[in-house]
Design a protein around this motif. Structure first.
Motif, PDB file in Angstrom:
ATOM      1  N   ARG A 272       0.834  -1.202   0.000  1.00 54.79           N
ATOM      2  CA  ARG A 272       0.000   0.000   0.000  1.00 54.79           C
ATOM      3  C   ARG A 272       0.871   1.256   0.000  1.00 54.79           C
ATOM      4  O   ARG A 272       0.575   2.223  -0.716  1.00 54.79           O
ATOM      5  CB  ARG A 272      -0.922   0.003   1.229  1.00 54.79           C
ATOM      6  CG  ARG A 272      -2.104  -0.960   1.131  1.00 54.79           C
ATOM      7  CD  ARG A 272      -2.910  -0.955   2.419  1.00 54.79           C
ATOM      8  NE  ARG A 272      -4.026  -1.870   2.385  1.00 54.79           N
ATOM      9  CZ  ARG A 272      -5.291  -1.530   2.141  1.00 54.79           C
ATOM     10  NH1 ARG A 272      -5.591  -0.270   1.893  1.00 54.79           N
ATOM     11  NH2 ARG A 272      -6.256  -2.430   2.155  1.00 54.79           N
TER      12      ARG A 272
ATOM     13  N   ASN B 277       2.495   1.627  -3.458  1.00 58.17           N
ATOM     14  CA  ASN B 277       1.556   2.012  -4.504  1.00 58.17           C
ATOM     15  C   ASN B 277       1.012   3.424  -4.361  1.00 58.17           C
ATOM     16  O   ASN B 277       0.503   3.996  -5.334  1.00 58.17           O
ATOM     17  CB  ASN B 277       0.369   1.030  -4.523  1.00 58.17           C
ATOM     18  CG  ASN B 277       0.781  -0.368  -4.937  1.00 58.17           C
ATOM     19  OD1 ASN B 277       1.781  -0.553  -5.630  1.00 58.17           O
ATOM     20  ND2 ASN B 277       0.014  -1.354  -4.516  1.00 58.17           N
ATOM     21  N   SER B 278       1.100   3.983  -3.163  1.00 57.44           N
ATOM     22  CA  SER B 278       0.473   5.281  -2.899  1.00 57.44           C
ATOM     23  C   SER B 278       1.038   6.402  -3.761  1.00 57.44           C
ATOM     24  O   SER B 278       0.347   7.387  -4.036  1.00 57.44           O
ATOM     25  CB  SER B 278       0.630   5.648  -1.416  1.00 57.44           C
ATOM     26  OG  SER B 278       2.004   5.794  -1.077  1.00 57.44           O
TER      27      SER B 278
ATOM     28  N   PRO C 280      -1.853   3.842 -11.333  1.00 58.61           N
ATOM     29  CA  PRO C 280      -2.440   2.496 -11.270  1.00 58.61           C
ATOM     30  C   PRO C 280      -1.705   1.462 -12.115  1.00 58.61           C
ATOM     31  O   PRO C 280      -1.557   0.307 -11.694  1.00 58.61           O
ATOM     32  CB  PRO C 280      -3.867   2.727 -11.778  1.00 58.61           C
ATOM     33  CG  PRO C 280      -4.173   4.135 -11.388  1.00 58.61           C
ATOM     34  CD  PRO C 280      -2.871   4.879 -11.553  1.00 58.61           C
TER      35      PRO C 280
ATOM     36  N   ARG D 130       1.324   0.010 -10.206  1.00 60.80           N
ATOM     37  CA  ARG D 130       1.146  -0.525  -8.859  1.00 60.80           C
ATOM     38  C   ARG D 130       1.310  -2.042  -8.841  1.00 60.80           C
ATOM     39  O   ARG D 130       1.060  -2.715  -9.832  1.00 60.80           O
ATOM     40  CB  ARG D 130      -0.240  -0.145  -8.319  1.00 60.80           C
ATOM     41  CG  ARG D 130      -0.377   1.351  -8.072  1.00 60.80           C
ATOM     42  CD  ARG D 130      -1.786   1.733  -7.690  1.00 60.80           C
ATOM     43  NE  ARG D 130      -1.909   3.178  -7.514  1.00 60.80           N
ATOM     44  CZ  ARG D 130      -3.044   3.825  -7.326  1.00 60.80           C
ATOM     45  NH1 ARG D 130      -4.183   3.145  -7.278  1.00 60.80           N
ATOM     46  NH2 ARG D 130      -3.047   5.139  -7.201  1.00 60.80           N
TER      47      ARG D 130
ATOM     48  N   ARG E  44      -0.021  -5.274  -6.895  1.00 60.40           N
ATOM     49  CA  ARG E  44      -1.044  -5.855  -6.021  1.00 60.40           C
ATOM     50  C   ARG E  44      -1.003  -7.368  -6.188  1.00 60.40           C
ATOM     51  O   ARG E  44      -0.853  -7.867  -7.301  1.00 60.40           O
ATOM     52  CB  ARG E  44      -2.429  -5.288  -6.368  1.00 60.40           C
ATOM     53  CG  ARG E  44      -2.550  -3.851  -5.917  1.00 60.40           C
ATOM     54  CD  ARG E  44      -3.628  -3.036  -6.614  1.00 60.40           C
ATOM     55  NE  ARG E  44      -4.783  -3.716  -7.102  1.00 60.40           N
ATOM     56  CZ  ARG E  44      -5.959  -3.834  -6.458  1.00 60.40           C
ATOM     57  NH1 ARG E  44      -6.099  -3.328  -5.237  1.00 60.40           N
ATOM     58  NH2 ARG E  44      -6.991  -4.428  -7.024  1.00 60.40           N
TER      59      ARG E  44
ATOM     60  N   GLU F  68      -7.428   0.128  -3.534  1.00 55.50           N
ATOM     61  CA  GLU F  68      -6.312   0.555  -2.690  1.00 55.50           C
ATOM     62  C   GLU F  68      -5.659  -0.608  -1.947  1.00 55.50           C
ATOM     63  O   GLU F  68      -4.643  -0.417  -1.274  1.00 55.50           O
ATOM     64  CB  GLU F  68      -6.799   1.599  -1.671  1.00 55.50           C
ATOM     65  CG  GLU F  68      -7.453   2.830  -2.290  1.00 55.50           C
ATOM     66  CD  GLU F  68      -6.530   3.515  -3.284  1.00 55.50           C
ATOM     67  OE1 GLU F  68      -5.330   3.667  -2.983  1.00 55.50           O
ATOM     68  OE2 GLU F  68      -7.011   3.921  -4.362  1.00 55.50           O
TER      69      GLU F  68
ATOM     70  N   GLU G 214      -9.461  -4.804   4.564  1.00 55.14           N
ATOM     71  CA  GLU G 214     -10.729  -4.397   3.961  1.00 55.14           C
ATOM     72  C   GLU G 214     -11.823  -5.328   4.485  1.00 55.14           C
ATOM     73  O   GLU G 214     -11.543  -6.434   4.937  1.00 55.14           O
ATOM     74  CB  GLU G 214     -10.675  -4.473   2.434  1.00 55.14           C
ATOM     75  CG  GLU G 214      -9.587  -3.640   1.787  1.00 55.14           C
ATOM     76  CD  GLU G 214      -9.868  -2.146   1.837  1.00 55.14           C
ATOM     77  OE1 GLU G 214     -10.978  -1.756   2.275  1.00 55.14           O
ATOM     78  OE2 GLU G 214      -8.976  -1.366   1.436  1.00 55.14           O
TER      79      GLU G 214
END
Length: 273
Positions: A85, A88-89, A93, A96, A98, A142, A193
């Motif tokens: 996170r 990637n901030s 996109p 990033r 993930r 996110e 999440e």
């Protein structure tokens, strides 16, 4: 061939790797390895000691026997999520990273000629490729990690030694690959999440059941089906002994034990000859 060993297995895949340009793939691979090593080191795990099989967009890892399963799931995965996170901030996109992470345990041969032979390896890779985990990760832009674990891992590790994970945030999913004759249940969460608060195709709530009880029920059902299947095929199991033959009793019946040798039973009292 060496004897197989029972190990914790981790399959990791990057989201949308094939949609990146050559340079983006190059950068993603570099950061992927760095972030895994840094996250492991931060929670006291030595990634150098892990036996891995690399792919451009991920890896399969066989974890050393002495490594705590609860530390891997309850501390390493959340730490990896935090670092992803943060990484990637500050990126667009398309750049990033993930990850989909699957965890299972089982017997694996470490001396395979071209990888790690074992059904447990196939199992954990099937979990990582499941459509529900892909959809769940896409639902939370996110997020850094979507984690899926086998029913046994959920019951024995997640619910008993949650560390930083929250068992109530896991939901039950069915992992189906019809073209590969694979259909199993597993447990999924998107780290940090609340997957239970959204509707994701292929992701089902536990229908009000306690998560640990639901996992236990799935394991019991699987074992019962295996026992019923054996009985239907003229086979009786008692502990480590499997007896089969005409009605599994009498002349011609065969007993197979853990050493893999057959013992024919006679007609008088069923004693091995």
């Amino acid at each position: 061939m060496q004897h197989p060993e029972r190990r914790l297995l981790i399959s990791v895949d990057m989201e949308r790797y094939s949609r990146r340009s050559n340079l983006q793939q190059y950068e993603a691979q570099r950061y992927f390895r760095e972030l895994l090593h840094e996250a492991a080191g931060a929670v006291g795990l030595d990634r150098v000691a892990w036996t891995t099989q690399q792919a451009g967009d991920g890896e399969l890892a066989v974890v050393p026997r002495e490594v705590s399963e609860s530390r891997v799931i309850g501390r390493f995965v959340p730490e990896l999520n935090r670092r992803l996170r943060n990484h990637n901030s500050s990126r667009l996109p398309a750049a990033r990273i993930r990850l989909r992470v699957a965890v299972h345990q089982g017997l694996v041969h470490l001396d395979g000629a071209n990888g790690f032979p074992g059904n447990a390896v196939i199992f954990v890779c099937r979990l990582c490729e499941a459509e529900p985990i892909k959809r769940a990760l896409a639902t939370f832009p996110e997020a850094g990690v979507a984690l899926v674990v086998s029913t046994e891992i959920f019951r024995d590790v997640v619910t008993e030694y949650p560390e930083e994970m929250r068992p109530e945030r896991f939901v039950r999913i069915e992992v189906a690959h019809p073209d590969k004759d694979f259909r199993e249940y597993a447990w999924l969460c998107v780290v940090d999440e609340d997957l239970t608060a959204v509707v994701v195709p292929g992701v089902s709530p536990t229908l009000g059941e306690d998560a640990a009880q639901a996992a236990e029920k799935l394991v019991d059902t699987t074992e019962e089906k295996a026992a019923n299947s054996a009985t239907e095929h003229g086979e009786i199991r008692t502990g480590d002994i499997r007896v089969k033959g005409q009605n599994a009793i009498g002349s011609g019946a065969t007993a197979i034990g853990s050493l893999g040798r057959d013992a024919n039973f006679g007609t008088s009292r069923g004693n091995p000859q």
